[in-house]
Scaffold this motif. Structure first.
Motif, short mmCIF file in Angstrom:
data_model
loop_
_atom_site.label_atom_id
_atom_site.label_comp_id
_atom_site.label_asym_id
_atom_site.label_seq_id
_atom_site.Cartn_x
_atom_site.Cartn_y
_atom_site.Cartn_z
N THR B 38 0.84 -1.19 0.00
CA THR B 38 0.00 0.00 0.00
C THR B 38 0.88 1.24 0.00
O THR B 38 0.60 2.22 -0.69
CB THR B 38 -0.96 -0.03 1.19
OG1 THR B 38 -1.78 -1.19 1.09
CG2 THR B 38 -1.86 1.20 1.22
N GLY B 39 1.98 1.20 0.73
CA GLY B 39 2.93 2.32 0.74
C GLY B 39 3.56 2.55 -0.62
O GLY B 39 4.04 3.65 -0.91
N LEU B 40 3.57 1.52 -1.46
CA LEU B 40 4.14 1.66 -2.81
C LEU B 40 3.07 1.99 -3.85
O LEU B 40 3.36 2.04 -5.04
CB LEU B 40 4.83 0.34 -3.21
CG LEU B 40 6.12 0.01 -2.44
CD1 LEU B 40 6.64 -1.36 -2.85
CD2 LEU B 40 7.18 1.07 -2.70
N GLY B 41 1.84 2.17 -3.41
CA GLY B 41 0.78 2.51 -4.36
C GLY B 41 0.11 1.28 -4.95
O GLY B 41 -0.70 1.40 -5.86
N GLU B 43 -2.34 -0.96 -3.80
CA GLU B 43 -3.23 -1.07 -2.65
C GLU B 43 -3.67 -2.51 -2.40
O GLU B 43 -4.15 -3.19 -3.29
CB GLU B 43 -4.48 -0.20 -2.88
CG GLU B 43 -5.33 -0.13 -1.63
CD GLU B 43 -6.62 0.66 -1.83
OE1 GLU B 43 -6.82 1.22 -2.92
OE2 GLU B 43 -7.42 0.68 -0.88
N THR B 176 -3.66 0.09 -10.33
CA THR B 176 -4.12 1.26 -11.08
C THR B 176 -3.74 1.09 -12.55
O THR B 176 -2.80 0.37 -12.87
CB THR B 176 -3.51 2.54 -10.49
OG1 THR B 176 -2.10 2.37 -10.39
CG2 THR B 176 -4.08 2.83 -9.11
N PRO B 177 -4.48 1.77 -13.47
CA PRO B 177 -4.29 1.49 -14.90
C PRO B 177 -2.91 1.85 -15.45
O PRO B 177 -2.57 1.45 -16.55
CB PRO B 177 -5.37 2.34 -15.58
CG PRO B 177 -6.09 3.08 -14.54
CD PRO B 177 -5.58 2.68 -13.21
N ASN B 178 -2.12 2.60 -14.68
CA ASN B 178 -0.79 2.97 -15.18
C ASN B 178 0.25 1.87 -14.93
O ASN B 178 1.39 2.02 -15.33
CB ASN B 178 -0.32 4.25 -14.49
CG ASN B 178 -0.25 4.10 -12.98
OD1 ASN B 178 -1.05 3.41 -12.38
ND2 ASN B 178 0.73 4.74 -12.36
N GLU B 475 7.77 10.58 -9.32
CA GLU B 475 6.81 9.79 -8.57
C GLU B 475 7.43 8.48 -8.07
O GLU B 475 7.18 8.05 -6.94
CB GLU B 475 5.58 9.46 -9.43
CG GLU B 475 4.61 8.56 -8.67
CD GLU B 475 3.28 8.39 -9.36
OE1 GLU B 475 2.29 8.94 -8.87
OE2 GLU B 475 3.23 7.70 -10.40
N MET B 478 9.34 9.22 -5.10
CA MET B 478 8.44 9.45 -3.95
C MET B 478 7.90 8.12 -3.43
O MET B 478 7.84 7.90 -2.22
CB MET B 478 7.29 10.36 -4.38
CG MET B 478 6.38 10.76 -3.25
SD MET B 478 4.84 11.48 -3.88
CE MET B 478 3.90 10.01 -4.26
N LEU B 483 6.31 8.40 0.86
CA LEU B 483 5.50 9.61 0.87
C LEU B 483 5.45 10.19 2.29
O LEU B 483 5.29 11.39 2.48
CB LEU B 483 4.09 9.26 0.36
CG LEU B 483 3.06 10.37 0.17
CD1 LEU B 483 3.65 11.57 -0.55
CD2 LEU B 483 1.87 9.84 -0.61
N ASP B 484 5.64 9.32 3.28
CA ASP B 484 5.62 9.83 4.66
C ASP B 484 6.85 10.67 4.97
O ASP B 484 6.89 11.38 5.96
CB ASP B 484 5.47 8.67 5.66
CG ASP B 484 6.43 7.52 5.38
OD1 ASP B 484 7.11 7.57 4.33
OD2 ASP B 484 6.52 6.61 6.21
#
Lengths: 359, 841
Positions: B38-41, B43, B176-178, B475, B478, B483-484
């Protein structure tokens, strides 16, 4: 006492005994002591008496008048007291259901919208608006969501049948109208086209929020085909992700009236890069996990991130000079969690038994 | 996307992932993964720990079989569990012969579904355990009989030792679609490895020894097919896959079919690369061409449906006909079947937009199209995936690779991306040290050339089509730096901010809403679209209605009026309770403009194409089952709403009748003579159309927000110094003559009388006049509308009160009466022009 005076006094006293109102008492007073009153009339007869009797009669008359006045006064006091006691003896049950003027309410969505708007205005954001029926250029293309791109799947779109305005030919805009093909007009799937419109019409610094109705073809227990979003946009020189985090934390504190844990998770939205999801610590359980946060301790508020340079380029803003951030939250979900609304459908049925709860 | 922990482990050196994960966090595997990914995007939407119940399952050997004495369908089995022979009663019809191996749940085992195995009697015969099926063990979907295990497995072996990884942790990822690369275990492992600092070590692959045969594949549409690898396999046999393969597929939600299909699915889930296998014997001339379809060319796909293709569809065709819809679905004729011996294995890269358009056009959404649309690897990953499939096929289906080819079309160029480290800080608001940036990019297989300490040049790997520009790399930094670690601090000082302003229409809508709320109405939010049948009563003609192409709930027209939504809500309430319904809504109505309206500003070219959206506040009052609502409550609500913005509205005769309102019970709402809305009783035809009881009286009002003049700031008037005198008047008028017109006539009569012959006295400040109210308007009050006895038919009596005053003195009764009489006479005369029966009573 002369007999006539005595008769009048006795008659007065008899009449007085049956007087039961102040109005009747006044009438009695007039009848005896008024200009044409019977006792007053007797005083006029005094002149007809022999001089030696006049003095005595005068004194007697005065005595009778004083007596009448005193008795009138006493009776008046008695009547007032009587009326007061009667008044005090009244009983009314004020525990009966209270009678109120009909009380109206503002819809919970409106209440949330107003509070959001007030919070962001306090943080220096102006309100911006845009049309619900939008062109796909503003709803998708300029937001870095090209046609035939999977990112369009993120929002199931309602399409609007294009319309040829009569008389458009005469105004030189015919080309655009003819080019308008099926699929180009949509019901906006998010409030983000307001970002594009604002950037096209305004120069930085830009600091706006747009709150409004949005549409997606989704209809189940947790999705309504019509819903509401709030969109924020801040563009200026030197705007950073750190500023975004700070602003959203500031907003959270202002909106919820206390400090809440906030969480940012990397995510993807085509119009921001880097992008993130914004969660807040559940305001109901304080992060311990409850039904509202589905035991996660967090409530998802929405997405945010740094405005994608492609969006800036589409809007004629130089991404090398300006940076910016944007966010979008779901107003309906915030409202439902705020008021613990059990079913989404309640929000749009107009059942007064539901609505009247939100006074 | 389901990701298996056991599968991820295999993407690293033995034990490396477990060790790194344990070093990173002391939490459970499930919790650690959730936080990490989740921290890596990526989820983690759900985590499931599976197969715990399989740990107790043993390999059992059939030593004896005899029919159950009392039940035809049951068999009494003597089963050797490695230590002894137990008796088990079994109901399956596919028991293997003596010596065959089955999955045995001994007494005390608890199956994955929660069933606790105990010693029991089945119709009088003791049973010491249970022989299990795939579904009972939750390792497969086959529930037709018990699970048969290979003969060479040892009795008493634990199933978990024979099928490593059968106990697993399954992560449900929201990708996510990317991130097409994260639609396979290898891609997810790459992110995990980059974050935890462990190198990827996926299973090795080997190129075939066979010769390159370029004639095998021709790319006739190089713009749509960037690369095509083809392998010919001969002498292979199609059969069920081994248990480990079937379990692996089942864990990630796929159904095992046969070894060939299973291998292509396995590689899809491992590498994120869709593959296709053709039965080569059924391909004309044994070779394929990648071409555009002919317009109207027919094709039958794997699912048995026939499609007519277009020239925009890309197909894989043999000499005569399409054999696959490229990247979407295979064709029925060359489908792999039980008798297939020769394969053509396809691993290709198709242009994403083309695959997406074809899938949409023909109504497909397959695992294959889903990945091609997002962009699969066209570089080393593609070749690796194809070789992985080749290796597995040779292992599971036997045979040999006799020919292969690798044909190129137009492959996307990998962009050269500049990365300026100061730009990272400028965007994130935190510095990412060069060392950390280097490590992240290297872990992601991004090639970096450090032109200077602050300016780097990068090339993204082919499995990351989303990395196109500098921000994309920022990104990545990040995501992995955390992100934290981005601080929360305002970059631009508060004092530099401009003042915030509201939107005037929103503001007006909010104020009107408050006024309507104060009038005792509840705010409603209705759907902006309605069924066409609901707006037929309204005056917007069909060609000006804004239509939804793909409506839901049969609501195909954007509302042209607010009333249908309020009537729907009323109907909803009426069938549920008997209470009053007082509702309002502030929203928009939609219609195409009657004429072309030119627009200004930078968005004009778009704006001229859009319908007109009109902001409206609308109110509805229904008294409830008890009835007894005064029609004037609706005008009262509207007037109260406008009072909220400092405006005095009054109901007047409507300039034109509104079709949706009762013709005899309606008014227009005017502010300073300008019409801003309407009010009235809902037309009985509408009441009927909404299935409300005959005679139901419903009142409605609406205010057009754009017609409302700007909010007025109150200016105070001095108060009169001398008291005024009132004179009443009863006028007998026809029912159709409105009070508004009577009041207007009286007001007009005042000016007429005052403009008459003037005496010396009249010109002074001591002159008697019709008084004005606190707002400076003529003090004419309507006291009563009398319709009782003594009034002729078709008439009513209106009782009015007029106030008279003078500026410098009190007014005598006689003076007031004289003026009063003059005004009445003038007003009646004026009214009689259109209503001859008007007379004072």
């Amino acid at each position: 006492m002369p007999a006539r005076l005595a008769t009048q006094l006795a008659a007065f006293q008899e009449a007085l005994a049956s007087v039961d109102s102040e109005a009747a008492l006044y009438e009695l007073q007039v009848a005896y002591l008024g200009k044409k009153g019977t006792v007053t009339a007797l005083r006029g007869e005094m002149g007809k008496l022999p001089p030696d009797q006049r003095k005595g009669f005068g004194a007697e008359w005065n005595r009778v008048r004083d007596a009448i006045e005193a008795e009138l006064e006493a009776r008046r006091d008695y009547l007032k007291d009587q009326a007061r006691r009667l008044d005090l003896a009244r009983v009314e049950d004020l525990t009966l259901p209270p009678l109120r003027p009909p009380a109206g309410t503002l819809h919970p969505l409106s209440q949330t919208r107003r509070r959001l708007s007030e919070s962001f205005q306090r943080l220096g954001f102006s309100l911006a608006v845009g049309p619900h029926v939008e062109h796909s250029k503003y709803n998708f293309d300029d937001l870095n969501v090209p046609d035939n791109h999977p990112a369009r799947d993120m929002a199931d779109t309602f399409f609007i049948r294009p319309h040829r305005h009569p008389g458009l030919d005469d105004h030189g805009d015919n080309d655009a109208a003819l080019r308008l093909r099926a699929g180009e007009l949509v019901l906006r799937t998010h409030t983000s086209p307001v970002q594009v419109r604002t950037m096209l019409t305004q120069k930085p610094p830009i600091r706006i929020v747009a709150i409004g109705t949005t549409f997606r073809c989704d209809d189940d227990a947790t999705h309504s085909p019509m819903f509401h979003q709030i969109e924020g946009l801040y563009v200026d020189r030197g705007v950073t992700m750190a500023d975004l985090k700070a602003t959203l934390m500031d907003f959270t504190r202002d909106f919820y009236g206390r400090r809440l844990d906030v969480r940012f998770r990397p995510s993807f939205f085509p119009f921001v890069e880097p992008g993130a999801e914004f969660d807040i610590g559940c305001p109901f359980c304080g992060g311990d996990g409850c039904n509202l946060c589905k035991k996660t301790g967090y409530i998802e508020i929405g997405g945010c991130g740094m405005v994608h340079p492609a969006v800036f380029e589409a809007c004629g803003i130089d991404p090398e000079v300006y940076t910016g951030w944007a966010f979008g939250f779901g107003v309906d979900r915030m409202t439902m969690s705020q008021h613990a609304v059990p079913h989404l459908r309640h929000m749009f049925e107009g059942d007064v038994r539901f609505l009247e709860q939100f006074s | 996307m389901k990701i298996s922990h056991q599968w991820l482990r295999e993407m690293f050196a033995e034990g490396a992932l477990d060790a790194a994960l344990a070093a990173w966090s002391t939490e459970s595997t499930a919790v650690a993964y959730t936080r990490l990914l989740t921290g890596l995007g990526l989820e983690v939407e759900a985590v499931e720990v599976v197969g715990e119940g399989v740990r107790a399952i043993l390999v059992g050997e059939i030593r004896g079989k005899s029919p159950h004495p009392k039940a035809d369908k049951l068999t009494v089995v003597e089963l050797f569990d490695g230590t002894g022979v137990v008796q088990v009663v079994c109901g399956a019809s596919n028991l293997p012969p003596l010596g065959g191996k089955v999955a045995f749940a001994p007494v005390g085992a608890v199956l994955p579904g929660g069933l606790a195995i105990a010693a029991r009697e089945l119709r009088g015969v003791a049973s010491q355990g249970m022989i299990c099926s795939e579904t009972e063990l939750e390792i497969g979907a086959d529930d037709s009989g018990i699970l048969i295990l290979p003969d060479d497995w040892g009795a008493g072996d634990r199933l978990v030792d024979r099928v490593p990884g059968i106990a697993d942790t399954i992560l449900e990822l929201g990708v996510t679609p990317n991130r097409p690369d994260a639609l396979g275990h290898l891609g997810v492992a790459r992110d995990v490895g980059a974050k935890l600092g462990i190198p990827l070590r996926p299973p090795p692959v080997k190129r075939p020894d066979a010769a390159n045969a370029p004639g095998l594949v021709t790319i006739a549409a190089p713009d749509r097919c960037g690369r095509y690898l083809g392998y010919v396999l001969e002498d292979m046999s199609v059969q069920p896959s081994p248990l480990w393969m079937r379990v692996r597929l089942h864990r990630v939600g796929l159904r095992a079919i046969n070894n060939v299909v299973d291998v292509t699915n396995f590689v899809l889930m491992e590498c994120g690369q869709p593959l296709h296998a053709f039965d080569r014997d059924r391909l004309g001339e044994g070779r394929v061409v990648v071409r555009r379809a002919g317009q109207g060319e027919p094709m039958t796909t794997l699912d048995g449906t026939q499609k007519l293709l277009t020239v925009d569809d890309l197909v894989i065709a043999d000499a005569s006909a399409p054999q696959a819809l490229a990247g979407v679905m295979g064709g029925a004729p060359s489908m792999v079947h039980a008798g297939t011996h020769t394969l053509l294995l396809e691993a290709a890269w198709f242009a994403p937009a083309g695959v997406r358009a074809t899938a949409r056009r023909h109504g497909y959404a397959t695992d294959s199209s889903y990945r091609f649309e997002r962009g699969v690897d066209h570089g080393v990953g593609l070749e690796r995936a194809s070789l992985r499939a080749l290796g597995l096929l040779l292992e599971l289906a036997g045979g040999r690779c006799t020919a292969w080819t690798d044909v190129a079309g137009e492959r996307p160029q990998q962009p050269t991306i500049p990365l300026r480290l100061p730009r990272v800080t400028a965007l994130l608001g935190v510095e990412v040290p060069a060392e950390a940036a280097r490590a992240v990019l290297s872990g992601l297989e991004v090639q970096v050339r450090e032109d200077s300490p602050e300016a780097w040049t990068c090339v993204a790997p082919t499995h990351r089509p989303d990395l196109q520009r500098e921000v994309d790399l920022i990104e990545e930094l990040m995501r992995f730096h955390g992100l934290d670690k981005v601080p929360a601090c305002l970059t631009v000082p508060v004092e530099a901010r401009a003042a915030a302003h509201s939107d005037p229409i929103t503001e007006l809508g909010d104020r009107l809403a408050e006024g309507l709320r104060d009038a005792g109405l509840h705010e409603h939010v209705a759907m902006a679209f309605v069924a066409e049948s609901k707006i037929e009563f309204f005056t917007v003609p069909p060609d000006r209605r804004v239509r939804v192409e793909n409506p839901m709930r049969a609501a195909g027209v954007m509302r042209t009026h607010m009333l249908p939504g309020l009537l729907d809500a009323l109907a909803h309430n009426i069938v549920r309770h008997t209470r009053p319904v007082r509702l309002f809504e502030v929203g928009r109505t939609y219609a195409w403009p009657e004429r072309h309206v030119p627009k200004d500003g930078p968005t004009a070219a778009i704006d001229v194409l859009l319908p007109r959206e009109r902001p409206v506040a609308a109110a509805l009052i229904y008294a409830g089952a008890k009835g007894g609502v005064d029609a004037r409550e609706i005008t009262g609500a509207a007037v109260q709403a406008l009072a909220r913005v400092g405006l005095r509205a009054r109901p007047v005769d409507p300039p034109a009748l509104a079709a949706h309102l009762h013709p005899g019970v309606q008014a227009a709402l005017a502010v300073d003579g300008a019409i801003v809305g309407e009010a009235g009783e809902v037309h009985p035809d509408l009441v009927r159309a909404w299935d409300l009881a005959e005679g139901t009286r419903v009142f409605y009002a609406e205010i057009d927000l754009e017609a409302v003049p700007p909010r007025r700031t109150a200016t105070a008037r001095d108060l009169p110094r001398f008291p005024s005198t009132a004179r009443d008047l009863s006028l007998e008028i026809p029912l159709t003559l409105s009070a508004a017109r009577v009041v207007a006539a009286l007001t007009a009569a005042v000016s007429q009388v005052e403009a008459g012959p003037r005496t010396e006295a009249k010109a002074t400040a001591g002159e008697v006049r019709l008084a004005t109210d606190s707002f400076g308007e003529p003090a004419v009050e309507v006291l009563e509308d009398y319709r009782g006895t003594g009034v002729p038919a078709g008439h009513r009596a209106l009782l009015l009160r007029l106030h008279y005053a003078a500026e410098q003195r009190s007014v005598t009764d006689d003076e007031a009466q004289a003026l009063h009489n003059a005004i009445i006479a003038a007003a009646c005369e004026a009214l009689r022009a259109s209503a001859p029966t008007v007379r004072p009573r």
